[in-house]
Scaffold this motif. Structure first.
Motif, PDB file in Angstrom:
ATOM      1  N   ASP A  52       0.831  -1.211   0.000  1.00  0.00           N
ATOM      2  CA  ASP A  52       0.000   0.000   0.000  1.00  0.00           C
ATOM      3  C   ASP A  52       0.864   1.259   0.000  1.00  0.00           C
ATOM      4  O   ASP A  52       0.578   2.220  -0.728  1.00  0.00           O
ATOM      5  CB  ASP A  52      -0.939   0.011   1.204  1.00  0.00           C
ATOM      6  CG  ASP A  52      -1.991  -1.074   1.148  1.00  0.00           C
ATOM      7  OD1 ASP A  52      -2.200  -1.678   0.075  1.00  0.00           O
ATOM      8  OD2 ASP A  52      -2.603  -1.348   2.207  1.00  0.00           O
ATOM      9  N   PRO A  87      -3.536   7.598  -3.617  1.00  0.00           N
ATOM     10  CA  PRO A  87      -4.065   7.591  -2.248  1.00  0.00           C
ATOM     11  C   PRO A  87      -3.273   6.653  -1.331  1.00  0.00           C
ATOM     12  O   PRO A  87      -2.792   5.607  -1.766  1.00  0.00           O
ATOM     13  CB  PRO A  87      -5.503   7.098  -2.420  1.00  0.00           C
ATOM     14  CG  PRO A  87      -5.846   7.407  -3.839  1.00  0.00           C
ATOM     15  CD  PRO A  87      -4.575   7.270  -4.606  1.00  0.00           C
ATOM     16  N   GLY A  89      -4.094   5.035   2.298  1.00  0.00           N
ATOM     17  CA  GLY A  89      -5.154   4.933   3.301  1.00  0.00           C
ATOM     18  C   GLY A  89      -6.273   5.898   2.934  1.00  0.00           C
ATOM     19  O   GLY A  89      -6.767   5.903   1.811  1.00  0.00           O
ATOM     20  N   LYS A  90      -6.631   6.774   3.874  1.00  0.00           N
ATOM     21  CA  LYS A  90      -7.683   7.755   3.640  1.00  0.00           C
ATOM     22  C   LYS A  90      -7.136   9.085   3.134  1.00  0.00           C
ATOM     23  O   LYS A  90      -7.888  10.040   2.996  1.00  0.00           O
ATOM     24  CB  LYS A  90      -8.471   7.978   4.930  1.00  0.00           C
ATOM     25  CG  LYS A  90      -9.223   6.732   5.381  1.00  0.00           C
ATOM     26  CD  LYS A  90     -10.000   6.979   6.648  1.00  0.00           C
ATOM     27  CE  LYS A  90     -10.719   5.715   7.073  1.00  0.00           C
ATOM     28  NZ  LYS A  90     -11.491   5.912   8.303  1.00  0.00           N
ATOM     29  N   ILE A  91      -5.843   9.136   2.844  1.00  0.00           N
ATOM     30  CA  ILE A  91      -5.213  10.379   2.394  1.00  0.00           C
ATOM     31  C   ILE A  91      -5.174  10.396   0.870  1.00  0.00           C
ATOM     32  O   ILE A  91      -4.507   9.568   0.247  1.00  0.00           O
ATOM     33  CB  ILE A  91      -3.784  10.516   2.954  1.00  0.00           C
ATOM     34  CG1 ILE A  91      -3.790  10.409   4.479  1.00  0.00           C
ATOM     35  CG2 ILE A  91      -3.166  11.828   2.504  1.00  0.00           C
ATOM     36  CD1 ILE A  91      -2.406  10.289   5.078  1.00  0.00           C
ATOM     37  N   ALA A  92      -5.910  11.327   0.283  1.00  0.00           N
ATOM     38  CA  ALA A  92      -5.921  11.471  -1.174  1.00  0.00           C
ATOM     39  C   ALA A  92      -4.536  11.893  -1.650  1.00  0.00           C
ATOM     40  O   ALA A  92      -3.764  12.514  -0.913  1.00  0.00           O
ATOM     41  CB  ALA A  92      -6.962  12.508  -1.593  1.00  0.00           C
ATOM     42  N   VAL A 131      -1.510  17.144   5.778  1.00  0.00           N
ATOM     43  CA  VAL A 131      -2.626  16.426   6.387  1.00  0.00           C
ATOM     44  C   VAL A 131      -2.870  16.978   7.793  1.00  0.00           C
ATOM     45  O   VAL A 131      -4.002  17.095   8.244  1.00  0.00           O
ATOM     46  CB  VAL A 131      -2.353  14.910   6.429  1.00  0.00           C
ATOM     47  CG1 VAL A 131      -3.432  14.174   7.193  1.00  0.00           C
ATOM     48  CG2 VAL A 131      -2.230  14.380   5.012  1.00  0.00           C
TER      49      VAL A 131
END
Length: 139
Positions: A52, A87, A89-92, A131
């Motif tokens: 990932d 991306p 995780g949830k970070i674009a 972030v």
């Protein structure tokens, strides 16, 4: 194994992104990542986490600043550089470059990595991606 053989194994671990299938050769079946207590024992969760990460930062490269060993432990200090193009995780995707520093301690048994302790400047990395933002008032 000698200290030099252990260091060679850790170099293979550091460069696991070149072939994620090598994880089963490098990591013991009962491998424990103490930095991620949510991971199940074994190589699969770490391997997926690395996949990932390298999908999100495909140009990521690691520079090892120092590596030392004693007994069955190898420690190294590193700098990771990469560009956040997908991306994570949830970070674009941000398109931002990061410089991420850290230190790992790796325990080796029977020619495989069995434990990992890692301390990384994740807060600094998240700030580089914009972030997290905060200011501290001094005085």
């Amino acid at each position: 194994m000698t200290i030099e053989e252990n260091k060679a194994l850790v170099w293979r671990y550091i460069h696991i992104s070149e072939d994620f299938n090598r994880a089963d050769e490098i990591l013991a079946p009962d491998f424990v990542d103490h930095a991620h207590p949510e991971f199940r024992p074994g190589p699969e969760d770490l391997k997926q986490n690395l996949i990932d990460f390298y999908n999100a930062f495909p140009d990521a490269s690691i520079t090892v600043e120092e590596m030392i060993g004693e007994g069955d432990i190898i420690a190294f200090r590193f700098i990771l550089r990469g560009t956040h193009t997908r991306p994570f995780g949830k970070i674009a995707s941000t398109g931002k470059e990061i410089v991420w520093t850290g230190m790992d301690f790796v325990r080796i048994r029977n020619g495989k990595v069995v434990e990992l302790w890692s301390n990384q400047d994740t807060l600094g990395m998240l700030r580089q991606l914009d972030v997290l933002r905060f200011e501290i008032e001094l005085g």
